[in-house]
Design a protein around this motif. Structure first.
Motif, PDB file in Angstrom:
ATOM      1  N   ARG A 176       0.982  -1.114   0.053  1.00 30.69           N
ATOM      2  CA  ARG A 176      -0.043   0.226  -0.016  1.00 30.69           C
ATOM      3  C   ARG A 176       0.628   1.028  -0.048  1.00 30.69           C
ATOM      4  N   LEU A 177       2.133   1.236   0.381  1.00 33.98           N
ATOM      5  CA  LEU A 177       2.897   2.465   0.378  1.00 33.98           C
ATOM      6  C   LEU A 177       2.980   2.920  -1.138  1.00 33.98           C
ATOM      7  N   TYR A 178       2.730   4.036  -1.261  1.00 30.48           N
ATOM      8  CA  TYR A 178       2.527   4.658  -2.624  1.00 30.48           C
ATOM      9  C   TYR A 178       3.676   5.800  -2.816  1.00 30.48           C
ATOM     10  N   GLY A 179       4.044   6.389  -1.716  1.00 31.79           N
ATOM     11  CA  GLY A 179       5.176   7.346  -1.849  1.00 31.79           C
ATOM     12  C   GLY A 179       5.826   8.090  -0.620  1.00 31.79           C
ATOM     13  N   LEU A 180       6.879   8.688  -0.893  1.00 39.56           N
ATOM     14  CA  LEU A 180       7.420   9.323   0.148  1.00 39.56           C
ATOM     15  C   LEU A 180       7.323  10.855   0.307  1.00 39.56           C
ATOM     16  N   ASP A 181       7.063  11.555   1.362  1.00 41.75           N
ATOM     17  CA  ASP A 181       6.974  12.970   1.468  1.00 41.75           C
ATOM     18  C   ASP A 181       8.289  13.271   2.224  1.00 41.75           C
ATOM     19  N   LEU A 182       8.949  14.037   1.489  1.00 41.78           N
ATOM     20  CA  LEU A 182      10.245  14.628   2.040  1.00 41.78           C
ATOM     21  C   LEU A 182      10.197  16.232   2.252  1.00 41.78           C
ATOM     22  N   ASN A 183      10.841  16.569   3.687  1.00 41.22           N
ATOM     23  CA  ASN A 183      10.535  17.965   3.986  1.00 41.22           C
ATOM     24  C   ASN A 183      11.672  18.464   4.820  1.00 41.22           C
ATOM     25  N   SER A 184      11.329  18.578   6.119  1.00 43.99           N
ATOM     26  CA  SER A 184      12.305  19.361   6.919  1.00 43.99           C
ATOM     27  C   SER A 184      13.680  18.848   7.114  1.00 43.99           C
ATOM     28  N   LYS A 185      14.144  17.444   6.832  1.00 42.14           N
ATOM     29  CA  LYS A 185      15.347  16.957   6.982  1.00 42.14           C
ATOM     30  C   LYS A 185      16.302  17.315   5.624  1.00 42.14           C
ATOM     31  N   PHE A 186      15.488  17.755   4.585  1.00 41.56           N
ATOM     32  CA  PHE A 186      16.297  18.215   3.579  1.00 41.56           C
ATOM     33  C   PHE A 186      16.406  19.594   3.184  1.00 41.56           C
ATOM     34  N   GLU A 187      16.339  20.229   4.471  1.00 41.87           N
ATOM     35  CA  GLU A 187      16.058  21.791   4.321  1.00 41.87           C
ATOM     36  C   GLU A 187      17.505  22.617   4.801  1.00 41.87           C
ATOM     37  N   ILE A 188      17.766  23.679   4.376  1.00 41.29           N
ATOM     38  CA  ILE A 188      18.932  24.370   4.826  1.00 41.29           C
ATOM     39  C   ILE A 188      18.385  25.272   5.800  1.00 41.29           C
ATOM     40  N   GLN A 189      17.012  25.812   5.506  1.00 41.37           N
ATOM     41  CA  GLN A 189      16.307  26.577   6.637  1.00 41.37           C
ATOM     42  C   GLN A 189      14.848  26.249   6.091  1.00 41.37           C
TER      43      GLN A 189
END
Length: 206
Positions: A176-189
């Protein structure tokens, strides 16, 4: 991996950063229309986002009229409901003919039966780390909890995905895993993504 996961990068704001991001092989780009978020946008910078990347509007406890306004104003292809929205509101959004995600905060005590009424009102679930602030913790939850999920609805995994655990996330055994949501851990700020780090992450999972 037996299937290609969709990749969503959320919390964008700056035009040059958006331009760099959309050169990468991603599927969704998210814009947060929640005023209390450090990644809040009132306007999407004018930039020609490629057609193969879907624009996602993230909303928290707003009205259907406001959602409809933003969908039209920014030509959104996807709406993500990240608050305490009712199944009825989710259904109304879905009836707009737009791809609809409903986010739920997960912890070890999460009761799966609480989301049963949403199964037939949205296209995808999104499972994030439980937070009083409606996401944005930068922390991951115990993914093994997902094995208790009784529903067949496909979902995106969110919350604390980083360069250190993205391979583990991408190889999590659940059809059922359709996708990954990437946000804060890939930020400079907040709202500024580290393109080099995202490139590295995508090379790990693609």
């Amino acid at each position: 991996m037996t299937k290609k996961l969709k990749i969503k990068v959320c919390g964008m704001r700056e035009a040059s950063n958006i331009e760099a991001l959309t050169a990468l092989p991603i599927d969704y780009i998210g814009f947060i229309f929640y005023a209390k978020s450090s990644r809040f946008v009132s306007d999407i910078p004018i930039y020609n986002i490629p057609n193969h990347i879907k624009k996602v509007g993230v909303f928290v406890n707003t009205t259907l009229d406001e959602i409809k306004k933003k969908v039209k104003e920014f030509d959104l292809q996807v709406v993500q409901l990240h608050g305490d929205e009712s199944p009825e509101l989710c259904k109304h959004v879905s009836e707009l003919g737009i791809e609809t995600l409903k986010a739920f905060g997960i912890d070890d005590d999460f009761e799966w039966k609480t989301i049963s009424d949403y199964e037939n009102t949205v296209d995808y679930f999104l499972f994030d780390t439980k937070s009083k602030a409606y996401g944005g913790t930068g922390q991951s939850f115990n993914w093994e909890k997902l094995r208790e999920n009784p529903y067949n609805k496909p979902y995106l995994l969110s919350g604390g995905i980083s360069i250190d655990n993205i391979k583990e996330a991408a190889t999590f055994k659940d059809e059922r895993l359709y996708g990954l949501d990437l946000n804060s851990k890939f930020e400079i700020q907040p709202a500024i993504k580290n393109i080099d780090l995202l490139t590295q992450a995508l090379s790990i999972i693609k």
